[in-house]
Design an enzyme around this catalytic site. Sequence first.
Site, PDB file in Angstrom:
ATOM      1  N   CYS A  95      25.874   3.746   7.746  1.00  0.00           N
ATOM      2  CA  CYS A  95      24.995   2.767   7.106  1.00  0.00           C
ATOM      3  C   CYS A  95      25.790   1.636   6.437  1.00  0.00           C
ATOM      4  O   CYS A  95      26.406   0.836   7.122  1.00  0.00           O
ATOM      5  CB  CYS A  95      24.080   3.506   6.113  1.00  0.00           C
ATOM      6  SG  CYS A  95      22.551   2.632   5.790  1.00  0.00           S
ATOM      7  N   ARG A 129      12.597  -3.691   6.427  1.00  0.00           N
ATOM      8  CA  ARG A 129      13.501  -2.556   6.543  1.00  0.00           C
ATOM      9  C   ARG A 129      13.170  -1.758   7.793  1.00  0.00           C
ATOM     10  O   ARG A 129      12.005  -1.608   8.165  1.00  0.00           O
ATOM     11  CB  ARG A 129      13.399  -1.655   5.311  1.00  0.00           C
ATOM     12  CG  ARG A 129      13.968  -2.273   4.058  1.00  0.00           C
ATOM     13  CD  ARG A 129      14.176  -1.230   2.979  1.00  0.00           C
ATOM     14  NE  ARG A 129      15.424  -0.486   3.148  1.00  0.00           N
ATOM     15  CZ  ARG A 129      16.613  -0.952   2.774  1.00  0.00           C
ATOM     16  NH1 ARG A 129      16.731  -2.145   2.232  1.00  0.00           N
ATOM     17  NH2 ARG A 129      17.698  -0.226   2.955  1.00  0.00           N
ATOM     18  N   HIS A 198      21.547   8.390   8.685  1.00  0.00           N
ATOM     19  CA  HIS A 198      21.952   9.297   7.603  1.00  0.00           C
ATOM     20  C   HIS A 198      21.068  10.546   7.695  1.00  0.00           C
ATOM     21  O   HIS A 198      20.932  11.098   8.763  1.00  0.00           O
ATOM     22  CB  HIS A 198      21.909   8.594   6.241  1.00  0.00           C
ATOM     23  CG  HIS A 198      20.540   8.170   5.803  1.00  0.00           C
ATOM     24  ND1 HIS A 198      20.154   6.861   5.768  1.00  0.00           N
ATOM     25  CD2 HIS A 198      19.482   8.883   5.399  1.00  0.00           C
ATOM     26  CE1 HIS A 198      18.909   6.794   5.328  1.00  0.00           C
ATOM     27  NE2 HIS A 198      18.475   7.999   5.108  1.00  0.00           N
TER      28      HIS A 198
END
Lengths: 248, 465
Positions: A95, A129, A198
């Site tokens: 990330c 996002r 993640h």
Amino acid sequence: MYELTICHLYPDLMNLYGDRGNIIALSRRCHWRDIDVKVVKVSINDEFQYEDYDIIFLGGGQDYEQSIIKDDLAKGKAQRIIEAVEAGKVFLGICGGFQLLGKYYKTHTGSEIECIGALDIWTHGGETRLIGNLVFSCDFLKGDENQKLVVGFENHSGKTYLGEGVKPLGKVVKGFGNNGEDGFEGAIYKNTYCSYSHGSLLPKNPALTDHLITLALLNKYPDFTGLSPLDDNFEKLAHDSMVKKLLS
Amino acid sequence: MENFIRKIRFSTAIILSKLALYGLRLIGRGGTSLPGKIALKIYPEMLSALSGKFRIIMITGTNGKTTTSRIAAGMLDRTGMKYISNKSGANLASGLTTTLISAISLTGKPMVRTALLETDEAAFARTAPKLKPEIVIVTNFFRDQLDRYGELYTTLDKVREGIQGTPESTLILNADDSLCASLGQNVPNPVVYFGFAQNAYPEDNTEISSDAPFCIYCSARYDYSDKTFGHLGHFSCPSCGYKRPEAQIECTEVLGYDSLTSTIEIKIPNGKLSAKLALPGLYNIYNALAGTALGHQFGLSEEDLVYVLEGFECGFGRMESVKVMNREIKMILVKNPTGFNQVLRYLLTQTNHCCVALALNDKLADGTDISWIWDADLEILAFMQEKIRSFLVSGIRAEDMALRLKYAGIPEKRIKIEHDENKLIDEAIQSVKENETIYLLPTYTAMLDIRKIMKERYRLKDFWK
Ligand SMILES: [Zn+2]
């Protein structure tokens, strides 16, 4: 007996969304095979000699934390990270750590933040996002089609693009990946592996974990022949249940 | 000139760290350690510089810091004093610095006069001599996560080192803990001890294994005339004579208790009170005693002490409890790493055998990203696994929780995945013996499901609220 030293870069600042699960997975899978593992935490003002480490991990952080570690990187760590990557150290960036290894991050208001520049990749801030469970396929992993699938969870607004000489980590099967446009997820350059995934990437994807451990052992012990298999029943259950949920 | 530069550095440090604090709040993150880190970087003597501006109370020890801090905060509220306190996650030097800086103006003037600081044991050694606290509360010393500071005695030495650097602080110490009590031996500090009177603790735990069976001074095995739990109790060394000191704040009787509350009688100097604590677990009485000692130190009346003790609620939200087939089922909601860690620490203090059942869902109300389970210290369960009869996992993401337990160090064969919540409850009940406890730890929507089943199966009406 084999020994590996893992360096966790900025564990106090760059440790979002269960990133330390990756360190836990690498350590456990070594322990279970009687490979000695030491984890060294390296943060602001700490010495960083990449030669001391076999696997280096850089996780994600919020923008603000990334801007704080910038100064520390500029004092020499950035240069040594570039050298580590070029020298073929096994490096995992997740990330924010992925973005940081690139050349720059351009915010959606247009200002450009310089990054480490270890990889020929760059990131543009997006307005929305990209969030959700993610499945992508990695050709280099051992096993059947199912074992080549990697599962995780992504949550990023930056859209990352790959330049010459950098290969994607995998092809997106479900989710957004690097930018939601070109169908690629993550990056590979030499022994550096990056991903937006993640949710702790490694525990549920033992084939990838073992791939990284193998590369690190080969770096250190050129006559190393291969890892012994483990009972991956739970890993498989967690992996397969997510694949099934997303692909059926 | 030098003085001038120092002043400039001090002001710069304050301004920059306040900016960072402001910036962090602006982007929706409570600033915890970063602003303090910045301040310490620019002005390393920041803590000493801030110490004179506040009356400081520091709370340290391995267990119960957060609960004790919250009771202490209630005591300070009752005195009417305005104070600042740190979040439990910000208990290192940088977090303490952030807390203090947030309470001073840009010109360096304090906006409140008192600071209540929960402090990590290792950080205590470095920060206490600089902060010169008026009062230091040390809760106890139990083995913590083993990988954090290593030996229990190293942790104790850290705290001792901190106390040596602040000889004027009043120490509030656990008399029943031979390790903690030793901090009050041969020191110039005024000391107030708290503990349980002989035979006041309702359970007989003399057989329970101990973290510190041997005398800290001469290594002889302690004699115990009474034990509460772990190594806490009325110890005495047959060889050198070190023994539990007299306690000024003492629980003289436990008048009644259940899984959610305990009613106790406390002796204070020149007085006595009884209070019903809304805290689960007898071990929390120790935290209440430490808080009472602080309240008494600040001159609160018996009525005020009772008011605070009775008004205090459990740190991790309500625990629901029900008896089924002579087994106790306790359900505690888990939703984030911090809360989860508190629950895990609570389990660590349980002395009976038990079953742990975890139910992980990833619906919107739970949070669709379950990566937080990797940030919680499930390694605690591996550490206490001989006390746990079985590990059960359920919920939509049961497999992820099973995997987390495996990587925490629990053998795969001890973990059972059971998606059907009815069967989960059956399994849990079968896995423990009579009078033992089942800990059900669900995320939000999993809790709703389990509650519904429990209601139907056991015709529970209002119990599960
Ligand atoms: Zn002795």
